[in-house]
Design a protein around this motif. Structure first.
Motif, PDB file in Angstrom:
ATOM      1  N   GLY A   1      43.144  87.648 -12.213  1.00  0.00           N
ATOM      2  CA  GLY A   1      42.417  87.543 -13.468  1.00  0.00           C
ATOM      3  C   GLY A   1      42.483  86.158 -14.053  1.00  0.00           C
ATOM      4  N   VAL A   2      42.187  86.080 -15.341  1.00  0.00           N
ATOM      5  CA  VAL A   2      42.144  84.803 -16.041  1.00  0.00           C
ATOM      6  C   VAL A   2      42.651  84.998 -17.459  1.00  0.00           C
ATOM      7  CG1 VAL A   2      39.717  85.176 -16.666  1.00  0.00           C
ATOM      8  CG2 VAL A   2      40.659  82.870 -16.732  1.00  0.00           C
ATOM      9  N   VAL A   3      43.444  84.046 -17.932  1.00  0.00           N
ATOM     10  CA  VAL A   3      43.963  84.039 -19.301  1.00  0.00           C
ATOM     11  C   VAL A   3      43.120  83.095 -20.141  1.00  0.00           C
ATOM     12  CG1 VAL A   3      45.921  83.399 -20.762  1.00  0.00           C
ATOM     13  CG2 VAL A   3      46.314  84.610 -18.603  1.00  0.00           C
ATOM     14  N   PHE A   4      42.802  83.508 -21.367  1.00  0.00           N
ATOM     15  CA  PHE A   4      42.060  82.621 -22.263  1.00  0.00           C
ATOM     16  C   PHE A   4      42.587  82.756 -23.696  1.00  0.00           C
ATOM     17  CE2 PHE A   4      39.789  86.642 -22.159  1.00  0.00           C
ATOM     18  CZ  PHE A   4      39.416  86.881 -23.470  1.00  0.00           C
ATOM     19  N   PRO A   5      42.603  81.647 -24.437  1.00  0.00           N
ATOM     20  CA  PRO A   5      43.022  81.703 -25.838  1.00  0.00           C
ATOM     21  C   PRO A   5      41.884  82.233 -26.697  1.00  0.00           C
ATOM     22  CG  PRO A   5      42.420  79.470 -25.250  1.00  0.00           C
ATOM     23  CD  PRO A   5      42.281  80.276 -23.995  1.00  0.00           C
ATOM     24  N   TYR A   6      42.254  82.941 -27.765  1.00  0.00           N
ATOM     25  CA  TYR A   6      41.206  83.488 -28.634  1.00  0.00           C
ATOM     26  C   TYR A   6      41.621  83.427 -30.104  1.00  0.00           C
ATOM     27  CZ  TYR A   6      37.486  86.311 -30.486  1.00  0.00           C
ATOM     28  OH  TYR A   6      36.391  86.722 -31.214  1.00  0.00           O
ATOM     29  N   TYR A   7      40.659  83.057 -30.937  1.00  0.00           N
ATOM     30  CA  TYR A   7      40.806  83.169 -32.386  1.00  0.00           C
ATOM     31  C   TYR A   7      39.454  83.589 -32.955  1.00  0.00           C
ATOM     32  CZ  TYR A   7      38.660  78.493 -32.576  1.00  0.00           C
ATOM     33  OH  TYR A   7      37.813  77.416 -32.426  1.00  0.00           O
ATOM     34  N   PRO A   8      39.426  84.290 -34.092  1.00  0.00           N
ATOM     35  CA  PRO A   8      38.181  84.846 -34.622  1.00  0.00           C
ATOM     36  C   PRO A   8      37.418  83.848 -35.489  1.00  0.00           C
ATOM     37  CG  PRO A   8      40.000  85.552 -35.980  1.00  0.00           C
ATOM     38  CD  PRO A   8      40.604  84.720 -34.865  1.00  0.00           C
ATOM     39  N   ARG A   9      36.276  84.292 -36.010  1.00  0.00           N
ATOM     40  CA  ARG A   9      35.437  83.471 -36.878  1.00  0.00           C
ATOM     41  C   ARG A   9      36.199  82.993 -38.111  1.00  0.00           C
ATOM     42  NH1 ARG A   9      30.072  82.514 -38.147  1.00  0.00           N
ATOM     43  NH2 ARG A   9      29.386  83.685 -36.307  1.00  0.00           N
ATOM     44  N   GLU A  10      37.155  83.788 -38.579  1.00  0.00           N
ATOM     45  CA  GLU A  10      37.904  83.423 -39.784  1.00  0.00           C
ATOM     46  C   GLU A  10      38.763  82.180 -39.599  1.00  0.00           C
ATOM     47  OE1 GLU A  10      36.364  87.321 -39.922  1.00  0.00           O
ATOM     48  OE2 GLU A  10      37.803  86.465 -38.477  1.00  0.00           O
ATOM     49  N   GLY A  11      39.013  81.791 -38.368  1.00  0.00           N
ATOM     50  CA  GLY A  11      39.773  80.581 -38.121  1.00  0.00           C
ATOM     51  C   GLY A  11      41.028  80.821 -37.310  1.00  0.00           C
ATOM     52  N   ARG A  12      41.772  79.761 -37.106  1.00  0.00           N
ATOM     53  CA  ARG A  12      42.993  79.838 -36.314  1.00  0.00           C
ATOM     54  C   ARG A  12      44.166  80.318 -37.155  1.00  0.00           C
ATOM     55  NH1 ARG A  12      42.401  74.384 -32.480  1.00  0.00           N
ATOM     56  NH2 ARG A  12      40.632  75.201 -31.280  1.00  0.00           N
ATOM     57  N   TYR A  13      45.130  80.943 -36.454  1.00  0.00           N
ATOM     58  CA  TYR A  13      46.327  81.504 -37.067  1.00  0.00           C
ATOM     59  C   TYR A  13      45.965  82.536 -38.144  1.00  0.00           C
ATOM     60  CZ  TYR A  13      49.293  78.087 -34.686  1.00  0.00           C
ATOM     61  OH  TYR A  13      49.966  77.353 -33.737  1.00  0.00           O
ATOM     62  N   LYS A  14      45.086  83.464 -37.800  1.00  0.00           N
ATOM     63  CA  LYS A  14      44.647  84.509 -38.722  1.00  0.00           C
ATOM     64  C   LYS A  14      45.007  85.911 -38.248  1.00  0.00           C
ATOM     65  CE  LYS A  14      42.493  81.676 -41.544  1.00  0.00           C
ATOM     66  NZ  LYS A  14      42.976  81.456 -42.930  1.00  0.00           N
ATOM     67  N   LEU A  15      45.649  86.045 -37.081  1.00  0.00           N
ATOM     68  CA  LEU A  15      45.864  87.355 -36.481  1.00  0.00           C
ATOM     69  C   LEU A  15      47.347  87.716 -36.451  1.00  0.00           C
ATOM     70  CD1 LEU A  15      43.564  86.858 -33.346  1.00  0.00           C
ATOM     71  CD2 LEU A  15      42.952  88.050 -35.466  1.00  0.00           C
ATOM     72  N   ASN A  16      47.690  88.913 -36.994  1.00  0.00           N
ATOM     73  CA  ASN A  16      49.027  89.417 -36.706  1.00  0.00           C
ATOM     74  C   ASN A  16      49.002  90.043 -35.310  1.00  0.00           C
ATOM     75  OD1 ASN A  16      48.053  92.083 -36.875  1.00  0.00           O
ATOM     76  ND2 ASN A  16      48.720  92.327 -39.004  1.00  0.00           N
ATOM     77  N   TYR A  17      50.121  90.592 -34.869  1.00  0.00           N
ATOM     78  CA  TYR A  17      50.190  91.084 -33.487  1.00  0.00           C
ATOM     79  C   TYR A  17      49.136  92.146 -33.202  1.00  0.00           C
ATOM     80  CZ  TYR A  17      51.879  93.497 -29.333  1.00  0.00           C
ATOM     81  OH  TYR A  17      51.962  94.085 -28.094  1.00  0.00           O
ATOM     82  N   HIS A  18      49.027  93.123 -34.089  1.00  0.00           N
ATOM     83  CA  HIS A  18      48.106  94.237 -33.864  1.00  0.00           C
ATOM     84  C   HIS A  18      46.654  93.776 -33.917  1.00  0.00           C
ATOM     85  CE1 HIS A  18      51.643  96.756 -34.180  1.00  0.00           C
ATOM     86  NE2 HIS A  18      51.901  96.231 -35.366  1.00  0.00           N
ATOM     87  N   GLN A  19      46.359  92.835 -34.803  1.00  0.00           N
ATOM     88  CA  GLN A  19      45.006  92.279 -34.852  1.00  0.00           C
ATOM     89  C   GLN A  19      44.693  91.473 -33.603  1.00  0.00           C
ATOM     90  OE1 GLN A  19      45.548  90.206 -38.558  1.00  0.00           O
ATOM     91  NE2 GLN A  19      44.572  91.834 -39.777  1.00  0.00           N
TER      92      GLN A  19
END
Length: 397
Positions: free
Chosen positions: A167-185
């Motif tokens: 497979g392949v690993v990729f970094p992801y962040y949402p439209r709201e910006g970087r450092y916006k996700l807790n673990y479950h999000q």
């Protein structure tokens, strides 16, 4: 049962010899413990004297999403004339957090498969002493460690095998910006993009293949890490060595980071929709639907880049509203000197115009020699590419 799993092997009375058969069976260890005056030998072959030995060695088998794989496990019982109907075989999925998920159990001719494994897991039955199981239509969630346990009355033994996925690993962040996700999000964000949170081993392998990303992200075990191939001052100082930087285990609800996602081979195909004019997001969605497809997810684009060798020097909409394009063969005016998936951010969906990447599922899939037909809502058949690539370089600042 949990306490039994944690007991050292030397203190358990065993009449079974359970062992995993893989290509990596070369380490010999001679513990000093004894059982009924008989030395236990952890080895992969019987010794010259023919004495009873415990044969158990860790191993790894590799496949891809949608494939079939055998998890090998064999056992030997003393005395050999034991009634096979009294032998119980159990397979369990073990997570890094030491949580156990039932997969398969068999007692004589009675068998039971659990949860998402129903209809996909079968006993191989290749002869006496074979406790191997076959997993068909492998999913991303199947990745990880499995325990094979063989029991007769009150005595048992276990072996382990690791199921790895190409497979392949990729970094992801949402439209709201970087450092916006807790673990479950972060976990949900990866699932929404046709992926799962990556493991440390998957991230480390991606780093060895060139993944370089300055922002820290969640991994499957609840730790926060990031891979640096080219140390620089804004990424933990230029004079520090390259590697996978580790923030350790963080609070899953309160702390926020990006996510590192993992995806594997597609059951379909991603393609750039050729049009005479560029479109906004809503128009892109309608255009893919008219093709019998859907706007591709981020994980699907990365999988297409990795396995289809999709190379397009033209940016397009993806399902999450981001604009990206995949480059296999770097060239001038295509965003850098390294292969990877370029990310142009999250523009205004209504007024910004781009192309679009569509994803079309395979209509029919063959699982274990049986053709399985998709629902009428699925798209037309597209031929899958079997190509793969070793380079995985996504740049971050």
């Amino acid at each position: 049962m949990f306490l039994k799993r944690l007991r050292p092997l030397a203190f358990r009375k065993m009449s079974f010899l359970v062992f995993i058969l893989t290509s990596a069976l070369s380490v010999t260890c001679l513990p000093a413990d004894t059982d009924k005056g008989r030395r236990k030998v952890v080895h992969v072959l019987e010794d010259d004297t023919g004495a009873v030995i415990v044969q158990t060695a860790p191993g790894k088998v590799v496949t891809h999403r949608g494939g079939s794989i055998t998890l090998p496990c064999r056992y030997h019982h003393e005395p050999e004339n034991t009634d096979p109907a009294r032998i119980r075989i159990k397979w369990t999925k073990v997570t890094d957090a030491l949580q156990f998920e039932d997969v398969f159990v068999a007692l004589g001719r009675e068998q039971r498969v659990f949860g998402s494994y129903k209809g996909r897991v079968f006993l191989e039955q290749a002869g006496p002493g074979d406790a191997s199981v076959i997993i068909q239509n492998v999913t991303l969630e199947d990745y990880g460690r499995f325990e094979c346990e063989v029991t007769n009355d009150m005595e048992d033994d276990t072996g382990f095998v690791n199921l790895d996925l190409e497979g392949v690993v990729f970094p992801y962040y949402p439209r709201e910006g970087r450092y916006k996700l807790n673990y479950h999000q972060g976990e949900d964000a990866c699932k929404q993009q046709d992926a799962i949170l990556a493991s440390h081993s998957q991230l480390h392998k991606a780093w060895l293949e060139g993944l370089d990303w300055c922002n820290a992200g969640w991994l499957e075990d609840g730790s926060v890490q990031y891979p640096i191939s080219h140390p620089r001052d804004q990424c933990g100082r230029k004079d520090t060595p390259a590697g996978v930087r580790n923030y350790g285990y963080r609070h899953k609800e309160d702390e926020r980071y990006d996510a590192f996602c993992f995806t594997s081979k597609l059951n379909g195909k991603v393609y750039f929709l050729k049009r005479f004019k560029k479109v906004n997001y809503a128009e892109a969605v309608k255009a893919c639907i008219r093709e019998g497809s859907a706007v591709a997810k981020v994980g699907q684009l990365y999988a297409a880049w990795k396995f289809q060798l999709l190379d397009r020097c033209e940016a397009g909409w993806l399902e999450d509203g981001s604009i990206r394009y995949p480059i296999v063969n770097p060239r001038s005016r295509c965003g850098g000197s390294q292969p990877g998936v370029r990310h142009l951010g999250f523009p205004d969906k209504k007024f910004r115009l781009y192309g679009v990447f569509c994803f079309q599922k395979n209509k029919d899939e063959t699982v274990g020699g049986t053709v399985m037909t998709k629902s009428p809502t699925d798209s037309l058949t597209k031929k899958k590419s079997s190509s793969s690539m070793s380079t995985n370089a996504t740049r971050g600042n």
